[in-house]
Design a protein around this motif. Structure first.
Motif, PDB file in Angstrom:
ATOM      1  N   SER A  53      -4.128  -4.171   2.305  1.00  0.00           N
ATOM      2  CA  SER A  53      -3.287  -4.861   1.311  1.00  0.00           C
ATOM      3  C   SER A  53      -3.969  -6.127   0.818  1.00  0.00           C
ATOM      4  O   SER A  53      -3.926  -6.446  -0.378  1.00  0.00           O
ATOM      5  CB  SER A  53      -1.927  -5.231   1.913  1.00  0.00           C
ATOM      6  N   ASP A 176      -0.401   0.142  -3.498  1.00  0.00           N
ATOM      7  CA  ASP A 176      -0.413  -0.224  -2.075  1.00  0.00           C
ATOM      8  C   ASP A 176       0.699   0.526  -1.347  1.00  0.00           C
ATOM      9  O   ASP A 176       1.859   0.128  -1.394  1.00  0.00           O
ATOM     10  CB  ASP A 176      -0.249  -1.738  -1.906  1.00  0.00           C
ATOM     11  N   GLU A 177       0.335   1.607  -0.702  1.00  0.00           N
ATOM     12  CA  GLU A 177       1.280   2.452   0.044  1.00  0.00           C
ATOM     13  C   GLU A 177       2.537   2.764  -0.774  1.00  0.00           C
ATOM     14  O   GLU A 177       3.657   2.471  -0.328  1.00  0.00           O
ATOM     15  CB  GLU A 177       1.652   1.793   1.376  1.00  0.00           C
TER      16      GLU A 177
HETATM   17 MG    MG Z   1      -0.731  -3.068   3.907  1.00  0.00          MG
END
Ligand code: MG
Ligand code: ADP
Length: 255
Positions: A53, A176-177
């Motif tokens: 991240s 991000d995810e």
């Molecule tokens: Mg992360």
């Protein structure tokens, strides 16, 4: 003949050269070298806490870094960079989709998608609405345009977030995810929308634990281990013949 040579090319749209990032005494990113060429889909994998991240957030200027060079679409970000012009430009040229959808709860789906194009790009309302309707259609939720975020499922909200990012006509999309907060039955619809975007030639940098998606859609997979790029290569190599021990151990836990 690999996908990269046929589908991508040109000057890198993202270039990191020996980027280092610390949070106090914690050295989170260590000498990160990374280039992403236009049209390329790069998937970043790695254990929780490895710095994925932070890397993504440095690329769109949400986090500052301390050493190295980082250029996004021709805009150089400086170490310890504060609100420079380059940063402003990057924010308008790079789209981002987070794990949490971050929609504006008090705005309808349509208004969520038209807001930034009107405020930041100066589009008139009619044009912004036309674009928004087209994008909502494209992610399969045109019929939800007048609802509010809380009236939608997680999968629908994430597709709105995707449409909202695309409305700014980004040159690069960061994820991000994007499916980590979704119920399992909704993961597929979001991955489908991302897959379609990749097929249309969007440059994408994606952090995900969806290894099936990575194998199928990525041109290149990057494995981050303790803040370093420990291994990278085409998905076949990373998943079927990883060379490094940390990669093998990580994959044995997640596959
Ligand atoms: Mg992360
Ligand atoms: P990942 O996304 O791979 O799970 P992160 O990039 O979120 O990893 O975090 C990498 C490391 O940096 C972790 O040790 C995390 O605790 C730390 N970290 C992340 N954000 C901050 C912050 N704002 N302040 C201090 N430490 C942070």
């Amino acid at each position: 003949m690999n996908a990269q040579t046929s589908k991508t090319g040109g000057d890198p749209i993202v270039r990191l050269d020996k980027v280092n990032k610390h949070f106090g005494s914690l050295h989170v990113l260590k000498d990160i070298d990374l280039e992403v060429t236009p049209g390329e889909v790069v998937v970043i994998i790695g254990a929780s806490g490895s710095g994925k991240s932070t890397l993504i957030r440095c690329i769109n200027g949400l986090e500052e870094f301390q050493q190295g060079e980082l250029v996004v679409d021709g805009n150089p970000l400086k170490p310890h960079g504060k609100a420079t012009q380059a940063l402003q430009k990057i924010r308008t040229e790079v789209g981002m989709v987070f794990q949490q959808f971050n929609l504006f709860p008090h705005l309808s789906v349509l208004d969520n998608v038209t807001l930034a194009p009107m405020r930041v790009r100066g589009l008139n309302r009619a044009t912004a609405v036309e674009t928004a309707e087209r994008l909502l259609e494209r992610v399969g939720i045109a019929d939800q345009a007048h609802k509010y975020p809380t009236q939608l499922s997680g999968g629908q909200q994430q597709r709105v977030a995707l449409a909202r990012a695309l409305a700014m006509e980004p040159r690069l999309m960061l994820f991000d995810e994007p499916t980590s907060a979704l119920d399992p039955e909704m993961i597929g619809e979001v991955l489908d929308a991302m897959r379609e975007l990749a097929n249309e030639g969007m440059t994408m940098l994606v952090v995900t634990h969806e290894m099936g998606f990575a194998r199928e859609v990525a041109d290149r997979v990057i494995f981050i281990h303790k803040g370093e790029i420990a291994e990278e290569g085409p998905p076949e190599t990373i998943f079927d013949a990883p060379r490094e021990e940390p990669t093998r151990q990580f994959l044995s836990r997640v596959l």
